[in-house]
Write a protein that holds these residues in place. Structure first.
Motif, PDB file in Angstrom:
ATOM      1  N   ILE A 180       0.836  -1.196   0.000  1.00 43.17           N
ATOM      2  CA  ILE A 180       0.000   0.000   0.000  1.00 43.17           C
ATOM      3  C   ILE A 180       0.873   1.250   0.000  1.00 43.17           C
ATOM      4  N   THR A 181       0.334   2.356  -0.464  1.00 40.08           N
ATOM      5  CA  THR A 181       1.079   3.613  -0.549  1.00 40.08           C
ATOM      6  C   THR A 181       0.375   4.683   0.269  1.00 40.08           C
ATOM      7  N   PRO A 182       1.095   5.704   0.721  1.00 37.61           N
ATOM      8  CA  PRO A 182       0.506   6.774   1.531  1.00 37.61           C
ATOM      9  C   PRO A 182      -0.465   7.634   0.722  1.00 37.61           C
ATOM     10  N   HIS A 183      -1.223   8.464   1.436  1.00 39.19           N
ATOM     11  CA  HIS A 183      -2.169   9.395   0.812  1.00 39.19           C
ATOM     12  C   HIS A 183      -1.412  10.430  -0.022  1.00 39.19           C
ATOM     13  N   LYS A 184      -1.892  10.706  -1.215  1.00 39.53           N
ATOM     14  CA  LYS A 184      -1.316  11.696  -2.143  1.00 39.53           C
ATOM     15  C   LYS A 184       0.105  11.318  -2.589  1.00 39.53           C
ATOM     16  N   TYR A 185       0.401  10.045  -2.540  1.00 47.84           N
ATOM     17  CA  TYR A 185       1.710   9.550  -3.012  1.00 47.84           C
ATOM     18  C   TYR A 185       1.588   9.274  -4.510  1.00 47.84           C
ATOM     19  N   PRO A 186       2.655   9.474  -5.298  1.00 44.75           N
ATOM     20  CA  PRO A 186       2.567   9.219  -6.744  1.00 44.75           C
ATOM     21  C   PRO A 186       2.191   7.768  -7.041  1.00 44.75           C
ATOM     22  N   ILE A 187       1.394   7.591  -8.080  1.00 46.36           N
ATOM     23  CA  ILE A 187       1.034   6.231  -8.500  1.00 46.36           C
ATOM     24  C   ILE A 187       2.169   5.627  -9.309  1.00 46.36           C
ATOM     25  N   GLY A 188       2.063   4.351  -9.659  1.00 46.90           N
ATOM     26  CA  GLY A 188       3.092   3.686 -10.433  1.00 46.90           C
ATOM     27  C   GLY A 188       2.679   2.272 -10.789  1.00 46.90           C
ATOM     28  N   PRO A 189       3.615   1.476 -11.306  1.00 48.99           N
ATOM     29  CA  PRO A 189       3.293   0.094 -11.705  1.00 48.99           C
ATOM     30  C   PRO A 189       2.929  -0.771 -10.504  1.00 48.99           C
ATOM     31  N   LYS A 190       2.323  -1.918 -10.784  1.00 51.19           N
ATOM     32  CA  LYS A 190       1.874  -2.840  -9.743  1.00 51.19           C
ATOM     33  C   LYS A 190       3.016  -3.234  -8.817  1.00 51.19           C
ATOM     34  N   ARG A 191       2.653  -3.466  -7.564  1.00 54.88           N
ATOM     35  CA  ARG A 191       3.624  -3.880  -6.546  1.00 54.88           C
ATOM     36  C   ARG A 191       3.267  -5.278  -6.040  1.00 54.88           C
ATOM     37  N   PHE A 192       4.283  -6.015  -5.670  1.00 45.36           N
ATOM     38  CA  PHE A 192       4.083  -7.319  -5.062  1.00 45.36           C
ATOM     39  C   PHE A 192       4.924  -7.383  -3.784  1.00 45.36           C
TER      40      PHE A 192
END
Length: 499
Positions: A20-32
Motif C-alpha cells: 500500500i502507498t501513503p495518501h497523495k503519493y505518486p502512482i506507479g506500476p503494480k507492486r508485489f
C-alpha cells in the motif's frame, strides 16, 4: 492450529502493508510483496535495454512523477524539466541513499563524499575543495597538468597510428590520461600510459559501472539475494572489485604516511587532519580517506573518459562537423599550442562538446537523491527517506523544448552571431547544492583533449568498420567498442615534438 492461523494472519498483514502507498503519493506500476515492482521493471529493461528508457516508458503511462517499489525500497522517479529542477534544487531532497549497497562499498558505514549528506558531506566537501585548490584545482597549474597529459597522449597516438594507417581502439584510450590529472592532485603522482596496475583498475572501474544502476542494483533492492545467489547477484564480483581498489588505495595511503611532512597533496593533508582531529571528530579517519579516494577515483575517470569517447564517435559520424571544428581551430589558433583561454574563441567547438553531452547523456539519471524529511513534489506528498531518481535524459531529450533532440546538431547551442547559448535545459553536471564536484576539471579535460587532438589529427572510420549504434549501460552510458584512424594534419619530424 491457532499458531498457524496467527502466522498466516501476520503474513497477510505484512503483504498488505508492503504494497500500500501513503495518501497523495505518486502512482506507479503494480507492486508485489518483497519484490515490489521488480518483475515489471526487469521485463521492461530487457525489452528497452536501458533504465532511463524504462523510466521514460513508465512516465508516459503514469505521468512525469511516479513511484516504483524497488524490492524493499520506496522510490519516486522524476522526469521533465520542472520536476527534475525541483528535486535537484530543493533542500528537502539533498539526502543520499542509505541502503545495503551504499554501506557495503564503504566498510558497512556511511563514508566518502558521493553517498553521504548532512554535516558529514558539508565538512568533507569543504575540506576537499580547499585542498584541491591548493593543489591547483581550477587554476593555471591544473591546466598545465592536463596539458602535459594531453601532449603525452598525442605523442602516443603519433607512434601508434603509423601515419594514420593503423586503427586505434578508442575505448579506454583516455582512461589513464584523464585519471592522471586528478591523481596528481590527490596523491602527487602520475601513471605511465601503459601502467599494468592502473590498466587493471580502470578495467574494473568499467566493469563495476556496467554491473549496477543508479539505485544500487538488485543488491541494494533485495540484499538477502546475496546469500541465495552470490555470483548471479553480482555480490561476489563487486566484493572482489572493492578488494582490489582498496588494496591499491591502502598502499598509496601507507606510502604517504612515510612522507606526510614532505608533500602537500590531498592524501597528506587528510592524514594530517586525522592526527589533528583524532579525539574531536569521526569525520576524519583512514576508512573515510579510503572511501573518499574511491569516490573521487571513480567519479573523476569514468564519466570524462566516456564523454571523450562519445566525442570521437560523433565526429566520425559527422564529417561536416569535424571539418567546421578544424576550420575554426586553424583560424583561431593555427599552429601554436592550444590554451584553455582559447575556449572563448572556439565557440563552435564548445557547441559540439555541449551537444555531445546533451545527445549522449553519459549520466542519464542523476546520482540518487533521498528525501530528508516529509515534503511535497508538485501535487504529491513525499515521505521522509524516499529514494528519488531524477532523469537528466528526459530533460535533454524533451521534444517540445529541443525540437529534434534525436538529431546531433551543435548549432542549437549557438545564436545568430555565433555565440554560445546558455540553455537552462542543459544540465549534464546537475544543478543545485549537489552539483558535480569535479565539473571544472571535467570541462577542462574534455576541451583540452578534444581541441588538441583535432588540431593535430583528422578522424576517419577505418575501412570495413561499422560504428556501434548500441551503447553500454549501467550507472553511466558509454560507447560500445570501436576504433578510429588518427590521420596527422601536419608533419611531425620527430617523436619529441611538443604540442
Amino acid at each position: 492450529m491457532l499458531f498457524a492461523v496467527v502466522i498466516i494472519f501476520v503474513l497477510i498483514i505484512f503483504c498488505i502493508l508492503d504494497i500500500i502507498t501513503p495518501h497523495k503519493y505518486p502512482i506507479g506500476p503494480k507492486r508485489f510483496p518483497l519484490v515490489g515492482s521488480y518483475l515489471e521493471i526487469r521485463k521492461l529493461r530487457q525489452k528497452l535495454g536501458f533504465y532511463h528508457l524504462v523510466w521514460d516508458h513508465l512516465s508516459q503511462q503514469f505521468g512525469q512523477v511516479f513511484s516504483v517499489k524497488l524490492g524493499r525500497i520506496e522510490a519516486v522517479v522524476v522526469t521533465g524539466y520542472d520536476a527534475v529542477r525541483q528535486v535537484l534544487c530543493k533542500d528537502d531532497f539533498d539526502g543520499r541513499p542509505d541502503g545495503f549497497f551504499f554501506r557495503f562499498r564503504a566498510f558497512y558505514k556511511r563514508l566518502g563524499i558521493v553517498f553521504v549528506d548532512g554535516p558529514m558531506w558539508t565538512e568533507q566537501r569543504k575540506f576537499c575543495m580547499q585542498h584541491l585548490r591548493k593543489m591547483g584545482f581550477g587554476s593555471i597549474s591544473m591546466e598545465k597538468l592536463i596539458n602535459e597529459e594531453v601532449n603525452n597522449l598525442l605523442l602516443d597516438l603519433i607512434r601508434r597510428s603509423d601515419n594514420g594507417n593503423k586503427p586505434i581502439d578508442v575505448n579506454g584510450l583516455f582512461d589513464v590520461s584523464v585519471l592522471n590529472g586528478l591523481w596528481a592532485m590527490l596523491a602527487g603522482q602520475r601513471f605511465g600510459l601503459y601502467d599494468s596496475k592502473l590498466a587493471k583498475l580502470m578495467e574494473l572501474t568499467h566493469v563495476s559501472f556496467r554491473m549496477l544502476d543508479m539505485s544500487g542494483g538488485i543488491l541494494n533492492q533485495m540484499p538477502f539475494i546475496r546469500f541465495l545467489a552470490p555470483k548471479c547477484s553480482g555480490y561476489r564480483d563487486i566484493k572482489h572489485i572493492l578488494h582490489e581498489f582498496y588494496t591499491f588505495l591502502k598502499a598509496s595511503v601507507e606510502d604517504h604516511k612515510h612522507r606526510v611532512n614532505d608533500e602537500e597533496d590531498l592524501i597528506c593533508a587528510f592524514l594530517k587532519e586525522i592526527e589533528k582531529n583524532k579525539e574531536s571528530t569521526k569525520s576524519f579517519s583512514e576508512e573515510q580517506l579510503l572511501v573518499l579516494l574511491l569516490d573521487l577515483f571513480l567519479a573523476g575517470s569514468e564519466t570524462t573518459s566516456s564523454t571523450l569517447s562519445f566525442v570521437i564517435l560523433h565526429l566520425l559520424r559527422n564529417q561536416s562537423v569535424q571539418d567546421k571544428v578544424h576550420a575554426e581551430l586553424d583560424a583561431a589558433v593555427g599552429d601554436r599550442e592550444v590554451l584553455l583561454s582559447d575556449k572563448n574563441n572556439l565557440t563552435y567547438l564548445e557547441a559540439v562538446l555541449m551537444e555531445v553531452q546533451r545527445h549522449s547523456n553519459v549520466a542519464p539519471i542523476a546520482i540518487a537523491h533521498r528525501s530528508i524529511r516529509k515534503t511535497s513534489l508538485q501535487e504529491y506528498k513525499i515521505p521522509n527517506d524516499t529514494l528519488i531518481l531524477a532523469s537528466i535524459w528526459s530533460v535533454h531529450m524533451d521534444k517540445q523544448h529541443w525540437g529534434d533532440p534525436e538529431n546531433f546538431r551543435p548549432e542549437r547551442f549557438l545564436n545568430e552571431t555565433g555565440q554560445i547559448i546558455n540553455d537552462s535545459w542543459f544540465i549534464p553536471f546537475g544543478i543545485g547544492r549537489r552539483r558535480c564536484l569535479g565539473e571544472v576539471l571535467a570541462k577542462t579535460n574534455v576541451f583540452m583533449f578534444v581541441a588538441k587532438i583535432l588540431q593535430n589529427f583528422e578522424l576517419k572510420v577505418p575501412e570495413g568498420v561499422q560504428l556501434p549504434d548500441i551503447h553500454q549501460e549501467g550507472v553511466t552510458v558509454s560507447p560500445s567498442p570501436f576504433s578510429a584512424l588518427f590521420i596527422p594534419r601536419r608533419s611531425f619530424p620527430n617523436s619529441d615534438k611538443r604540442f
